[in-house]
Design a protein around this motif. Structure first.
Motif, PDB file in Angstrom:
ATOM      1  N   UNK A  66       0.832  -1.155  -0.036  1.00  0.00           N
ATOM      2  CA  UNK A  66       0.121  -0.072   0.004  1.00  0.00           C
ATOM      3  C   UNK A  66       0.857   1.211   0.065  1.00  0.00           C
ATOM      4  N   UNK A  67       2.090   1.254   0.595  1.00  0.00           N
ATOM      5  CA  UNK A  67       2.872   2.494   0.908  1.00  0.00           C
ATOM      6  C   UNK A  67       3.791   2.918  -0.332  1.00  0.00           C
ATOM      7  N   UNK A  68       4.448   1.520  -1.104  1.00  0.00           N
ATOM      8  CA  UNK A  68       5.386   1.849  -2.005  1.00  0.00           C
ATOM      9  C   UNK A  68       4.394   2.414  -3.326  1.00  0.00           C
ATOM     10  N   UNK A  69       4.896   3.694  -4.021  1.00  0.00           N
ATOM     11  CA  UNK A  69       4.411   4.316  -4.974  1.00  0.00           C
ATOM     12  C   UNK A  69       5.407   4.586  -6.178  1.00  0.00           C
ATOM     13  N   UNK A  70       5.302   4.579  -7.466  1.00  0.00           N
ATOM     14  CA  UNK A  70       6.010   5.132  -8.233  1.00  0.00           C
ATOM     15  C   UNK A  70       5.679   6.623  -8.365  1.00  0.00           C
ATOM     16  N   UNK A  71       6.977   7.367  -8.349  1.00  0.00           N
ATOM     17  CA  UNK A  71       6.523   8.758  -8.652  1.00  0.00           C
ATOM     18  C   UNK A  71       7.373   9.264  -9.813  1.00  0.00           C
ATOM     19  N   UNK A  72       6.852  10.164 -10.486  1.00  0.00           N
ATOM     20  CA  UNK A  72       7.213  10.787 -11.827  1.00  0.00           C
ATOM     21  C   UNK A  72       8.066  12.199 -11.747  1.00  0.00           C
ATOM     22  N   UNK A  73       9.141  12.349 -12.029  1.00  0.00           N
ATOM     23  CA  UNK A  73      10.041  13.342 -12.119  1.00  0.00           C
ATOM     24  C   UNK A  73      10.339  13.803 -13.610  1.00  0.00           C
ATOM     25  N   UNK A  74      10.147  15.148 -13.817  1.00  0.00           N
ATOM     26  CA  UNK A  74      10.670  15.647 -15.256  1.00  0.00           C
ATOM     27  C   UNK A  74      12.047  16.187 -15.043  1.00  0.00           C
ATOM     28  N   UNK A  75      12.897  15.678 -15.728  1.00  0.00           N
ATOM     29  CA  UNK A  75      14.045  16.303 -15.570  1.00  0.00           C
ATOM     30  C   UNK A  75      14.458  17.339 -16.872  1.00  0.00           C
ATOM     31  N   UNK A  76      14.853  18.311 -16.815  1.00  0.00           N
ATOM     32  CA  UNK A  76      15.384  19.247 -17.815  1.00  0.00           C
ATOM     33  C   UNK A  76      16.893  18.870 -18.325  1.00  0.00           C
ATOM     34  N   UNK A  77      17.167  19.268 -19.455  1.00  0.00           N
ATOM     35  CA  UNK A  77      18.592  19.488 -20.013  1.00  0.00           C
ATOM     36  C   UNK A  77      19.228  20.201 -19.083  1.00  0.00           C
ATOM     37  N   UNK A  78      20.648  19.720 -18.597  1.00  0.00           N
ATOM     38  CA  UNK A  78      21.439  20.288 -17.834  1.00  0.00           C
ATOM     39  C   UNK A  78      21.330  19.964 -16.280  1.00  0.00           C
ATOM     40  N   UNK A  79      20.169  19.370 -15.917  1.00  0.00           N
ATOM     41  CA  UNK A  79      19.961  18.862 -14.293  1.00  0.00           C
ATOM     42  C   UNK A  79      20.546  17.647 -14.071  1.00  0.00           C
ATOM     43  N   UNK A  80      20.905  17.505 -12.825  1.00  0.00           N
ATOM     44  CA  UNK A  80      21.663  16.491 -12.358  1.00  0.00           C
ATOM     45  C   UNK A  80      20.838  15.730 -11.333  1.00  0.00           C
ATOM     46  N   UNK A  81      20.884  14.402 -11.343  1.00  0.00           N
ATOM     47  CA  UNK A  81      20.400  13.380 -10.360  1.00  0.00           C
ATOM     48  C   UNK A  81      21.336  12.692  -9.571  1.00  0.00           C
ATOM     49  N   UNK A  82      21.235  12.647  -8.352  1.00  0.00           N
ATOM     50  CA  UNK A  82      22.457  11.868  -7.650  1.00  0.00           C
ATOM     51  C   UNK A  82      21.682  10.848  -6.774  1.00  0.00           C
ATOM     52  N   UNK A  83      22.280   9.671  -6.933  1.00  0.00           N
ATOM     53  CA  UNK A  83      21.753   8.442  -5.965  1.00  0.00           C
ATOM     54  C   UNK A  83      22.844   8.016  -5.076  1.00  0.00           C
ATOM     55  N   UNK A  84      22.600   8.059  -3.823  1.00  0.00           N
ATOM     56  CA  UNK A  84      23.570   7.797  -2.873  1.00  0.00           C
ATOM     57  C   UNK A  84      23.023   6.949  -1.663  1.00  0.00           C
ATOM     58  N   UNK A  85      24.012   6.651  -0.856  1.00  0.00           N
ATOM     59  CA  UNK A  85      23.669   5.796   0.249  1.00  0.00           C
ATOM     60  C   UNK A  85      24.354   6.443   1.476  1.00  0.00           C
ATOM     61  N   UNK A  86      23.702   6.339   2.623  1.00  0.00           N
ATOM     62  CA  UNK A  86      24.449   6.852   3.774  1.00  0.00           C
ATOM     63  C   UNK A  86      24.730   5.661   4.986  1.00  0.00           C
ATOM     64  N   UNK A  87      26.103   5.592   5.115  1.00  0.00           N
ATOM     65  CA  UNK A  87      26.290   4.439   6.007  1.00  0.00           C
ATOM     66  C   UNK A  87      26.101   4.742   7.307  1.00  0.00           C
ATOM     67  N   UNK A  88      25.361   3.769   8.370  1.00  0.00           N
ATOM     68  CA  UNK A  88      24.898   3.945   9.571  1.00  0.00           C
ATOM     69  C   UNK A  88      26.078   3.471  10.550  1.00  0.00           C
TER      70      UNK A  88
END
Length: 89
Positions: A66-88
């Motif tokens: 019930x809680x997990x949902x796909x979310x859409x994001x429009x990314x324009x030319x020149x924008x950057x996306x960063x995927x990272x992890x934080x070690x605990x």
């Protein structure tokens, strides 16, 4: 499938990102993971793009489903996306 094998307090997070370069669309599903970061062209700081899902293993299925949902994001030319992890540890 993970729930029976995880001890109390343990969990697994996941961040799934599907990029569609032809349209500039990104689809994000977040299961308790650090959010995707987006840096808009000319911006001085990154903005988090949050998802709604809970971590894997916290629930045997119904609440997670019930809680997990796909979310859409429009990314324009020149924008950057960063995927990272934080070690605990």
């Amino acid at each position: 499938m993970l729930a029976p094998d995880l001890r109390r307090g343990m969990y697994v997070s996941a961040l799934l990102v599907r990029v569609e370069p032809a349209t500039g669309k990104v689809v994000v599903a977040n299961a308790g993971h650090t959010p995707l970061l987006r840096v808009k062209t000319g911006a001085a700081a990154a903005e988090p793009f949050h998802g709604d899902g809970i971590a894997l293993g916290f629930d045997k299925g119904p609440i997670f489903d019930r809680t997990i949902k796909d979310r859409e994001l429009e990314v324009a030319v020149g924008e950057r996306l960063l995927l990272c992890t934080r070690a605990l540890f």
